[in-house]
Structures are given as structure tokens and as C-alpha cells.
Scaffold this motif. Structure first.
Motif, PDB file in Angstrom:
ATOM      1  N   ARG A 407      -1.786 -25.661  32.098  1.00  0.00           N
ATOM      2  CA  ARG A 407      -3.189 -25.585  32.421  1.00  0.00           C
ATOM      3  C   ARG A 407      -3.612 -24.673  33.533  1.00  0.00           C
ATOM      4  N   TYR A 408      -2.718 -24.772  34.571  1.00  0.00           N
ATOM      5  CA  TYR A 408      -3.090 -24.074  35.772  1.00  0.00           C
ATOM      6  C   TYR A 408      -3.221 -22.792  35.731  1.00  0.00           C
ATOM      7  N   GLU A 478     -14.198 -25.695  36.811  1.00  0.00           N
ATOM      8  CA  GLU A 478     -13.965 -27.110  36.757  1.00  0.00           C
ATOM      9  C   GLU A 478     -14.491 -27.742  35.645  1.00  0.00           C
ATOM     10  N   TYR A 481     -11.287 -27.370  33.284  1.00  0.00           N
ATOM     11  CA  TYR A 481     -10.475 -28.570  33.722  1.00  0.00           C
ATOM     12  C   TYR A 481     -10.607 -29.878  33.256  1.00  0.00           C
ATOM     13  N   GLU A 518      -6.521 -22.962  40.950  1.00  0.00           N
ATOM     14  CA  GLU A 518      -5.524 -23.577  40.618  1.00  0.00           C
ATOM     15  C   GLU A 518      -5.092 -24.601  41.640  1.00  0.00           C
ATOM     16  N   MET A 521      -7.127 -27.873  40.818  1.00  0.00           N
ATOM     17  CA  MET A 521      -6.775 -28.485  39.580  1.00  0.00           C
ATOM     18  C   MET A 521      -5.454 -29.131  40.487  1.00  0.00           C
ATOM     19  N   ASP A 525      -4.950 -33.534  40.037  1.00  0.00           N
ATOM     20  CA  ASP A 525      -3.796 -34.218  39.499  1.00  0.00           C
ATOM     21  C   ASP A 525      -2.928 -34.961  40.443  1.00  0.00           C
TER      22      ASP A 525
END
Length: 671
Positions: A407-408, A478, A481, A518, A521, A525
């Protein structure tokens, strides 16, 4: 690795016998975390009680028994984890002024022959106590390198300290129940206190259904909290709600890294990272019991094992499990890496029946609901490793620190294209994608499979296209994400009386200012998904079989270095973990580890339509859901019917619900 629990009772009149009995029952629930020894300590004058279960790793003698008193007798500690640099701390303590014996207490005499320089033994717990006496709690914590959690009682000032390691590898739960502050390594211990109420926090339940885990500081219970990573709390005689004191934080680390970026060459960065990893892994290979490592054959675990083997005179014991389903099986890759490195490798191919047999154990292992289905293979590989070792190193953390999740780079590339499309056009495209049901899209792709890469032909592309339709409405990167990490997109509609609480994931005021999407995110995480899902999953699965796990990529020095690196040393040409790969290529040929990222999972979607169907139907039967009063049965049944028909794959959503229902059933059976 151990487990601890206890309580601080402000009410008057609790006898020593009552304190001992209560904390004894609480401690007994943690036997799996420490099968080798147990200990209880209480003080009826102040209402404090501590309990400890020990898994002996360092200093197997009685000198490592806990709860342990400091040299002066001022402090009593129940400690869980490892201080990897404790011998260096001892040298620092020996070279400085000795901590004085406290005049109010008699010296606690050694229970084993005196060690050099006055030490009673060589446990890291004794070192930590000496550091606290010499430097204080906050300074001692900043000097420790390790994974740990502890409860510390100051007999002089009558203060209770609870503390947790920097990245959150070890857990601490706490909360007021009546006049008692209860705390411990797992919630099951807190439940044994007679004042524990166990009311379910419906707001926290919404987060389970959105993310498949409950973000810190919340828990499934009202008025019970998780202590955030990198913090400690101080409680006194008066009831209070102190704020956690941070001695280290990912946020501060990120900001410092941006202010002091790494400016060396790629070769220098590779050398620096390998040096840090070698040092971290060497420190984590110290144990007085057999030690090994999990090896999936992926990049992170292969790197950890490679650097272990490079520093070991004997073949490192490595462990992996395999599955018959090719899309879930990495065992052949792990075997190839093990053969190249010369490890003592053990693999076990697990049948679907063996994997599903773990499911009834999940509500006990994870004594608040966790719905990450990779908890099943994580338990199985832990069980396999425990047959030969007591400590196992893991490769967790590389994805969050070095940009490994798809996903990054997928989300960034998508946003770069999406931002230039007018919103009206986006809504039109979304409508076109959703007018065709997912199962029809899947049929189209099967018919045109020869035009697609093999790994995409049966990947449920219809469901992915419908998720893409949702993302087309995103206003910011965002938003993309948040959609990618969400299961139930409106969980407050599903949970009766539930509202989504504020967390680091939805409170942008808590985020550091980062230029790259990136990096934002990766930060989120690291502070939520990593400690609240990944590390919880590993800790409970491993401790369920009395196995200690260590995570060298989360050495805080590695974390601090990672946040100094420019983004192109992490993500390059649509591929993550670039710098980690450069280190690994020095030890393992690229052909053995370069392949698309695989999840560590099991085919829950197929099982729910097959052998798990009767179990699931009983848990989500509409009348049952209505009677329990937590979940909207109409919304659950809608997903269930669509999943059973094959029109949609709602396995993630349903597993969230089923893990809560299974946990709720288990709690009811215990009450």
C-alpha cells in the motif's frame, strides 16, 4: 520472558491473607507465560500486591526469582522481558557511585552465593533494580535497550510505577475497578480480581470491526487501558488518573530524523545498517536456554537468520510451517534460504484440519478479541519452535520501518493519477465499476485469464475493483490510506450504542509533519498496526506455548536510524525495503528472496463457505445477535449471505465479527 500482575487497593482493612489469595488467583492465570517459577509479594499496610510467573531465560538459579527486591530493599519489581545491554549497565553502575542502602529497610540478603561486585546473580532484573536505585526510573529506562514491561513498588514513597518498552513488544494493562487499581501482562489476570466488572466498551468494539484490532490505549473493557509504548505511569495513595510519561516516542524519533537526515552514500548506509543489525542481533542471541528463529523465506526473516548464522559457530535452528495451498505456502522458499545459510531447519506442513483446530483456542490466547487471521499460523509456528527452543527471533518490523507494504507505493501512485481527475468523473468511474457485481468481474477475468499475470488470475479482482470504486471518492491521500486499512467502513452502524473514539489514526493533530505520503503511512503503521496488531499477535501466540520471541529489527537504535534515511533508500522503482535488500544480498542470492510479497495467512474465505460454516452460523444467528445486544444482525446477515453465495468475499469483515462473538461466548462460559 514472564508475566506479572497485581493490584493496589486503597480501601482499608484488606488483610495479608486476602491480598495473597487474590493476587495468587490472578497470577495463576499467567502460568503459560512463565511455567518455571512463581512468586507473590504483598504489603497489607499499603494494600499493594504483586504476582509473577517466570520463564527462565537468563540466570536460571533462584537468584532470578521474582518479585525481586532491590539491594537496599526500597524497591520491589515484577518484570517481564529482557534488557539486552544489562551487562553494560552493570559495568556503568560498578564504575560510578554505588546506590546507598536505604536506612528505612533492612538489606535483602542474597538467596544464592554472592556474585562479583556484590551482585546476587546475573539476571537483568537485578541490573534494572540497581539502575533504578542509582539513576531513578526515567533515567534507567532511557539507558535500557530491550523489550520489557514491569510493575515497580517504591516502599519509601509508596508509589507504583508501570512501564513499557519503546516499541510495545511487551504488554501492560491497567485500570481502576472500584477502589483497586488492577494491572498485569494480560487481561485474563485482571478478570480474577473480585472488583473486576468486565463491561464491554462498545466504542472500542467499533475499532475492532474497522481495523481487526483495538488501538491503544483502548481495550475491549470499559475503564481498562493499555499503557502506550515508550511510557511509564506513577500511581500514589490517592485515586488519580495520571497521564503516561513518555521517555521515548516514535513521533520524536521521526522529527529528529527529519532534522538530522543521513547524508552518506548508499554503500555507507548499507554498512551502517548492517552494523546496527549485527549488534542488535548479537545482543538478542544471548540466552541460557536453546535459541532459534522463525524463517518464512521472506526478506525480513531471511535477513535476521542470515546475520544470526554469520555470528554463530553452530547451525542456527530455524522453523517454518507450510500449507498445501500454493498461494499461502512459503515453506519451499524458506527451505531454500535455510539450505543456502546452512541452518538446522525444521518445517511442518499443516493440514487445514490442524489449522482450524487452533480456532477454539483463540479466545483464550487473545483474551481480548483480535481478528488478524494470521494469528493461526503464528501460533502453529510458535508451537513447532517450542519443541526445540525456548527463545525465537522474529523478522517483524521491517515493513513499517523500511516501506515494505504494497500500500505504501500503490497508494501514492494511485493518488498521483487520481488527484487530477474531476470529482464528477471519479464518481462516474466508480459507478461503472460497481454496476458489475464482483462475482461477474471475477468470471470475466477468469475468461480473459490468459491476458493477466498468473498471480492475478484468481485473486478476487472483482472485490478489489469494488474497493477501488470506494477509493475513487477520496479527497486526500490520507483518505486512501484510511480506506485501505478499514474493514467495516461504518462500524458505528454495526455496533449498537457504539461511537468511534479518537485514536492516533483519526486524529491528525497527533501526526508529525512529514512531506512524503509514504512516510506518513509508515509512521501510522508503526504507532498503531505494529504494536496493537502484529506484536500482540506474536506475543500471545508465542507465550501461549511458553516461547519467548525477540524482534531485533525493533531495536530502538535501528528504528532511529531508519527514520534518518531518505525515502529513496527505502522505496525505489515500486519496490520497498531497498536498503534491507542490499544488506541481505551480501548473504543470500537475490533469486532466493526476490518475489512478490505474500501474506502469512490461511484461506478463511474458503473455510467460511465450507468446514467453518456451521460454527460461524451458530455464532452470528440473528436471534442470538439480537439477544446479546451488541451487533446489528441485519448488517451481519447481509454480509454472510453475500459471502456464502460467492458474490462477494467478505471474509475480513466476517472474521472481525466472528472473533468478537467467539470471545464473547468464551467470556460468558467463564463467568
Amino acid at each position: 520472558m514472564c508475566g506479572f500482575t497485581g493490584f493496589f487497593d486503597r480501601s482499608a482493612g484488606t488483610s495479608a491473607e486476602q491480598l495473597h489469595d487474590i493476587v495468587g488467583r490472578m497470577t495463576a492465570t499467567l502460568r503459560h507465560r512463565g511455567p518455571d517459577d512463581d512468586g507473590l509479594w504483598s504489603d497489607s499496610a499499603t494494600g499493594i500486591a504483586l504476582g509473577h510467573r517466570r520463564l527462565s531465560i537468563l540466570d536460571l538459579s533462584a537468584a532470578g526469582h521474582q518479585p525481586m527486591h532491590s539491594r537496599s530493599g526500597r524497591y520491589v519489581i515484577a518484570f517481564n522481558g529482557e534488557i539486552y545491554n544489562h551487562l553494560a549497565l552493570r559495568r556503568a553502575l560498578e564504575s560510578g557511585p554505588a546506590a546507598p542502602e536505604h536506612p528505612l529497610f533492612d538489606r535483602i540478603e542474597a538467596t544464592s552465593p554472592a556474585a562479583p561486585s556484590g551482585w546476587r546473580g546475573h539476571s537483568d532484573t537485578e541490573t534494572l533494580l540497581a539502575a533504578i536505585e542509582a539513576w531513578g526510573v526515567g533515567e534507567a529506562l532511557t539507558r535500557c535497550i530491550g523489550m520489557f514491561a514491569f510493575a515497580l513498588w517504591d516502599r519509601h514513597d509508596r508509589l507504583l510505577y508501570l512501564a513499557r518498552d519503546r516499541l510495545g513488544e511487551k504488554p501492560v494493562y491497567y485500570g481502576w475497578q472500584g477502589d483497586a487499581l488492577v494491572f498485569g501482562s494480560e487481561l485474563k489476570a485482571l478478570r480474577q480480581h473480585p472488583d473486576f466488572r468486565g463491561d464491554i466498551d462498545r466504542d472500542a468494539l467499533t475499532q475492532l470491526l474497522r481495523h481487526d484490532y483495538i488501538p491503544s490505549p483502548y481495550t475491549i473493557y470499559q475503564n481498562i487501558r493499555q499503557l502506550p509504548p515508550g511510557t511509564y505511569l506513577v500511581f500514589g495513595q490517592h485515586r488519580q488518573e495520571p497521564q503516561p510519561v513518555a521517555y521515548w516516542s516514535v513521533r520524536d524519533t521521526v522529527l529528529r530524523g527529519q532534522m538530522q537526515p543521513f547524508t552518506g552514500t548508499e554503500a555507507e548506509a548499507t554498512d551502517a545498517l548492517e552494523g546496527l543489525l549485527r549488534e542488535a542481533i548479537a545482543g538478542q542471541m544471548v540466552a541460557d536456554v536453546p535459541l532459534g528463529a522463525f524463517l518464512s523465506g521472506g526478506l525480513d526473516s531471511s535477513l535476521v537468520v542470515a546475520l544470526m548464522q554469520a555470528q554463530s559457530s553452530q547451525p542456527v535452528k530455524t522453523f517454518t510451517i507450510g500449507f498445501a495451498e500454493a498461494e499461502y505456502n512459503e515453506a519451499e522458499h524458506a527451505k531454500a534460504v535455510a539450505r543456502h545459510l546452512g541452518t538446522d531447519h525444521t518445517e511442518l506442513y499443516v493440514t487445514p484440519e490442524e489449522a482450524m483446530a487452533v480456532i477454539p483456542r483463540l479466545p483464550t490466547l487473545y483474551d481480548e478479541p483480535l481478528a488478524d487471521a494470521s494469528q493461526i499460523p503464528t501460533f502453529l509456528v510458535s508451537q513447532l519452535a517450542r519443541q526445540q527452543v525456548t527463545v525465537s527471533l522474529s523478522g517483524d518490523g521491517g515493513d513499517e520501518l523500511f516501506g515494505g507494504y504494497n500500500r505504501y507505493f500503490w497508494a501514492v501512485n494511485f493518488w498521483r493519477k487520481l488527484r487530477y481527475l474531476p470529482r464528477g468523473l471519479r464518481h462516474g468511474l466508480a459507478g461503472l465499476l460497481t454496476v458489475v457485481p464482483p462475482h461477474a468481474w471475477n468470471a470475466i477475468f477468469r475468461h480473459l485469464g490468459f491476458l493477466l499475470p498468473a498471480r492475478l488470475r484468481y485473486a478476487g479482482l472483482g472485490d478489489k475493483l469494488h474497493k477501488l470504486a470506494i477509493i475513487l471518492g477520496s479527497r486526500t491521500p490520507e483518505d486512501i490510506y484510511f480506506d485501505l486499512i478499514s474493514h467495516w467502513r461504518e462500524p458505528a452502524r454495526l455496533v449498537r450504542g457504539g461511537r468511534e473514539p479518537q485514536t492516533v489514526l483519526n486524529d491528525r493533530g497527533q501526526w508529525p509533519q512529514l512531506r512524503d505520503f509514504e512516510q506518513r503511512m509508515m509512521y501510522l503503521d508503526t504507532v498503531s498496526y505494529l504494536p496493537d496488531d502484529i506484536l500482540v499477535k506474536v506475543d500471545r501466540a508465542a507465550m501461549g506455548v511458553s516461547l519467548e520471541t525477540r524482534v531485533p529489527l525493533l531495536d530502538h537504535r535501528v528504528v532511529e536510524f531508519a527514520w534518518r534515511l531518505p525515502l529513496d533508500l527505502k522505496i525505489r522503482q515500486g519496490q520497498g525495503k531497498w536498503l534491507l535488500r542490499q544488506v541481505l544480498y551480501r548473504h543470500v542470492p537475490p533469486a532466493l528472496v526476490d518475489r512478490p510479497k505474500m501474506g502469512f495467512g490461511v484461506p478463511i474465505d474458503h473455510w467460511l463457505r465450507g468446514p467453518l460454516k456451521p460454527w460461524a452460523e451458530a455464532l452470528i444467528e440473528p436471534r442470538r445477535l439480537k439477544a446479546e445486544g451488541y451487533l446489528n444482525p441485519v448488517l451481519v446477515q447481509e454480509k454472510w449471505v453475500q459471502h456464502q453465495s460467492g458474490r462477494r468475499n467478505w471474509s475480513y469483515h466476517l472474521w472481525d465479527v466472528l472473533m468478537f462473538q467467539a470471545w464473547l461466548e468464551a467470556q460468558s462460559a467463564r463467568d
